[in-house]
Design a protein around this motif. Structure first.
Motif, mmCIF file in Angstrom:
data_model
loop_
_atom_site.group_PDB
_atom_site.id
_atom_site.type_symbol
_atom_site.label_atom_id
_atom_site.label_comp_id
_atom_site.label_asym_id
_atom_site.label_seq_id
_atom_site.Cartn_x
_atom_site.Cartn_y
_atom_site.Cartn_z
ATOM 1 N N ASP A 193 0.871 -1.168 0.000
ATOM 2 C CA ASP A 193 0.000 0.000 0.000
ATOM 3 C C ASP A 193 0.910 1.220 0.000
ATOM 4 O O ASP A 193 1.505 1.558 1.026
ATOM 5 N N TYR A 194 1.058 1.876 -1.137
ATOM 6 C CA TYR A 194 2.045 2.957 -1.261
ATOM 7 C C TYR A 194 1.663 4.204 -0.475
ATOM 8 O O TYR A 194 2.539 4.983 -0.077
ATOM 9 N N LYS A 195 0.389 4.400 -0.223
ATOM 10 C CA LYS A 195 -0.012 5.519 0.635
ATOM 11 C C LYS A 195 0.482 5.285 2.063
ATOM 12 O O LYS A 195 1.033 6.189 2.705
ATOM 13 N N ARG A 196 0.322 4.068 2.570
ATOM 14 C CA ARG A 196 0.791 3.738 3.920
ATOM 15 C C ARG A 196 2.315 3.773 3.990
ATOM 16 O O ARG A 196 2.883 4.156 5.020
ATOM 17 N N LEU A 197 2.973 3.396 2.906
ATOM 18 C CA LEU A 197 4.437 3.438 2.877
ATOM 19 C C LEU A 197 4.926 4.874 3.069
ATOM 20 O O LEU A 197 5.843 5.132 3.866
ATOM 21 N N LEU A 198 4.317 5.816 2.337
ATOM 22 C CA LEU A 198 4.690 7.226 2.505
ATOM 23 C C LEU A 198 4.435 7.697 3.932
ATOM 24 O O LEU A 198 5.261 8.389 4.535
ATOM 25 N N GLU A 199 3.272 7.346 4.462
ATOM 26 C CA GLU A 199 2.920 7.784 5.818
ATOM 27 C C GLU A 199 3.927 7.256 6.841
ATOM 28 O O GLU A 199 4.296 7.965 7.783
#
Length: 206
Positions: free
Chosen positions: A30-36
């Motif tokens: 999940d690339y959004k969670r990775l950024l977060e």
């Protein structure tokens, strides 16, 4: 993971390599969670994502992911992949992004404190060494828990910190309930490889 709140961080994601590692462990990124996650570890200056694309295809299964990353905080670097037929008659693709990743990492190294490379490719050992000689810390994200392990031993030894992707599953893994079907090539008989004979895989959408 060993990060300091005052650190300036840059992420360098070898897209095909990271996808292969996650697939070997049985989960989607999940690339959004990775950024977060990495924004919570310090000041995240840049997050680069590298992948090769077959541009002569009418529709690339990677395009929705690339478009989402472009609009959601990633700097996406692509180049045309070259397709050819090997001696056995199998379709192959050359799409190695090592040079692009290495150049970008060296260019930004003086502006950051901590570089995180998402790849297990042993060819990056010299890049890690060069960044370290600039006084920067380098972490490598890959895995030893897949079969075979995705991380080259020489790269793991060189890094200041090795982060096994399996330990990040709970932070950056996609929820099983919301996991979309992974898009596969239209022709199941075709195999896709880059210069190093690694799969050019098709990640699930972000």
């Amino acid at each position: 993971m060993n990060f300091y709140p005052q650190e300036r961080i840059a992420l360098f994601i070898d897209g095909a390599n990271l996808y292969s590692a996650a697939r070997g462990l049985g989960f989607d990124i999940d690339y959004k969670r990775l950024l977060e996650l990495f924004r919570s570890k310090g000041t995240l200056l840049r997050a680069f994502y590298y992948t090769a694309l077959l541009e002569d295809q009418e529709y690339s299964p990677l395009r929705p992911l690339i478009d989402w990353l472009d609009y959601n905080g990633f700097s996406v670097v692509t180049k045309p992949a070259k397709e050819f037929t090997d001696a056995t008659g199998r379709r192959r693709v050359k799409g190695n992004m090592d040079i692009e990743l290495a150049i970008d990492a060296m260019e930004i190294a003086d502006k950051v404190d901590h570089v995180v490379i998402f790849s297990g490719d042993g060819d990056f050992r010299r890049l890690v060494d060069a960044i370290q000689r600039k006084g920067k810390r380098v972490s490598v994200v890959s895995t030893t828990r897949s079969s075979p392990p995705m991380i080259a031993d020489e790269l793991r030894r060189q890094a200041d910190q090795f982060i096994d992707l399996e330990t990040l599953r709970g932070f950056i893994g996609r929820n099983a309930d919301n996991r979309p079907q992974v898009v596969q090539p239209a022709d199941d008989d075709d195999d896709f490889y880059d210069d190093e004979e690694d799969d050019i895989d098709l990640p699930a959408r972000a």
